[in-house]
Design an enzyme around this catalytic site. Structure first.
Site, mmCIF file in Angstrom:
data_model
loop_
_atom_site.group_PDB
_atom_site.id
_atom_site.type_symbol
_atom_site.label_atom_id
_atom_site.label_comp_id
_atom_site.label_asym_id
_atom_site.label_seq_id
_atom_site.Cartn_x
_atom_site.Cartn_y
_atom_site.Cartn_z
ATOM 1 N N GLU A 40 56.385 -8.289 14.885
ATOM 2 C CA GLU A 40 55.486 -7.343 14.211
ATOM 3 C C GLU A 40 55.729 -7.372 12.693
ATOM 4 O O GLU A 40 56.885 -7.434 12.243
ATOM 5 C CB GLU A 40 55.790 -5.929 14.731
ATOM 6 N N LYS A 111 47.058 -2.280 16.605
ATOM 7 C CA LYS A 111 48.055 -1.443 17.304
ATOM 8 C C LYS A 111 47.501 -0.030 17.558
ATOM 9 O O LYS A 111 46.987 0.620 16.635
ATOM 10 C CB LYS A 111 49.313 -1.372 16.446
ATOM 11 N N CYS A 146 55.168 -3.213 19.551
ATOM 12 C CA CYS A 146 56.336 -2.373 19.260
ATOM 13 C C CYS A 146 56.277 -1.000 19.920
ATOM 14 O O CYS A 146 56.463 -0.882 21.119
ATOM 15 C CB CYS A 146 56.523 -2.291 17.744
HETATM 16 N N1 LIG Z 1 57.546 -0.388 14.412
HETATM 17 C C1 LIG Z 1 57.647 0.405 15.454
HETATM 18 O O1 LIG Z 1 56.689 0.623 16.182
HETATM 19 C C2 LIG Z 1 59.000 1.023 15.688
HETATM 20 C C3 LIG Z 1 59.121 1.675 17.034
HETATM 21 C C4 LIG Z 1 60.450 2.328 17.214
HETATM 22 O O2 LIG Z 1 61.307 2.286 16.350
HETATM 23 C C5 LIG Z 1 60.708 3.045 18.483
HETATM 24 O O3 LIG Z 1 59.794 3.161 19.307
HETATM 25 O O4 LIG Z 1 61.842 3.510 18.665
#
Ligand SMILES: NC(=O)CCC(=O)C(=O)O
Length: 257
Positions: A40, A111, A146
């Site tokens: 990502e 996303k 993510c």
């Molecule tokens: N970039 C993200 O989506 C980080 C997600 C995260 O840190 C978490 O779900 O814990």
């Protein structure tokens, strides 16, 4: 099917332009793989919120151009991770790009679940609305990004749309690494699907990244797992195992809701 997950180190001492060229060269090195996956927001770093607006690009911007060429040079399907995309009407999205081996855009996924609660990505980026699957020879990819990994209903939607291989580029922090591994295995077991989850290494915006990209089979077994540093994780897997797992242990057929 051979997949290579390129766990890129995203540190602030490398410019976005140099990183783009370096990553393109790593993608070209994967010629012979069927599918290559990047993490990502690897141009800026997923936690470098202040850089999102400055580095945002149109869908067919510099990262698109370099990655389309890298995919066709290597002759691979390329999930090129995500970019901070600036929509022509103004808003930013965290958008993943998937290229075919001829370098054509096969899919773009904005996303859906933005991270940060009332700050960071959650306020700087707009939310995507559409589930995205991509048909490859031998399997159908379902794409998520993510923080999406925490939302099982999204993955169920992807399975209902035909996904058998769930691809999750991420910039996951070290301090929640145990959640990353657990959630990747949970999404694989409950959906009886492969999960290919590619994170970042390095430290940006003072947030050490977890690395530990992981490939999980439809039975929840870990087929391969990276360490904490930049690494290419290559794995061979049989997409046909999704059908056999779903046939031998048909839990998905017992859904009530
Ligand atoms: N970039 C993200 O989506 C980080 C997600 C995260 O840190 C978490 O779900 O814990």
């Amino acid at each position: 099917m051979r997949a290579s997950l390129i766990q890129i180190a995203v540190d602030e001492d490398e410019s976005v332009t140099s990183r783009r060229q370096r990553v393109a060269s790593l993608v070209r090195d994967q010629a012979g793989a069927d599918l290559v996956i990047l993490p990502e927001l690897w141009t800026t770093g997923a936690f470098a919120y202040e850089d999102f607006a400055r580095e945002a690009e149109p869908l067919e911007g510099p990262t698109y151009e370099v990655m389309a060429k890298a995919a066709s040079d290597a002759g691979v399907w390329l999930h090129a991770g995500s970019i901070p995309e600036r929509d022509p009407e103004g808003p930013l999205y965290n958008t993943s790009l998937v290229f075919s081996p001829s370098g054509d855009l096969a899919a773009a996924y904005r996303k859906i679940h933005r991270f940060g609660f009332d700050k960071g990505e959650a306020v700087m980026m707009s939310a995507g609305r559409e589930l995205v699957t991509v048909r490859l020879p031998g399997t159908t990819l379902g794409v998520a990004t993510c923080y999406d990994l925490r939302f099982p209903e999204l993955f169920r939607g992807l399975v209902d749309a035909g996904a058998e291989t769930l691809v999750v580029p991420a910039g996951w922090p070290e301090r929640r690494r145990s959640h990353w591994t657990l959630l990747a295995q949970a999404r694989a077991v409950e959906n009886q699907a492969f999960v290919l989850a590619c994170g970042t290494a390095g430290t940006h915006a003072r947030v050490p990244q977890a690395g530990h990209s992981i490939v999980v089979d439809p039975w929840g077994e870990v087929l391969a797992e990276a360490g904490a540093e930049e690494q290419v994780l290559t794995v061979d897997f049989d997409p046909g195992r999704v059908a056999t797992t779903r046939e031998l242990f048909p839990a998905l057929k017992d859904r009530v809701l």
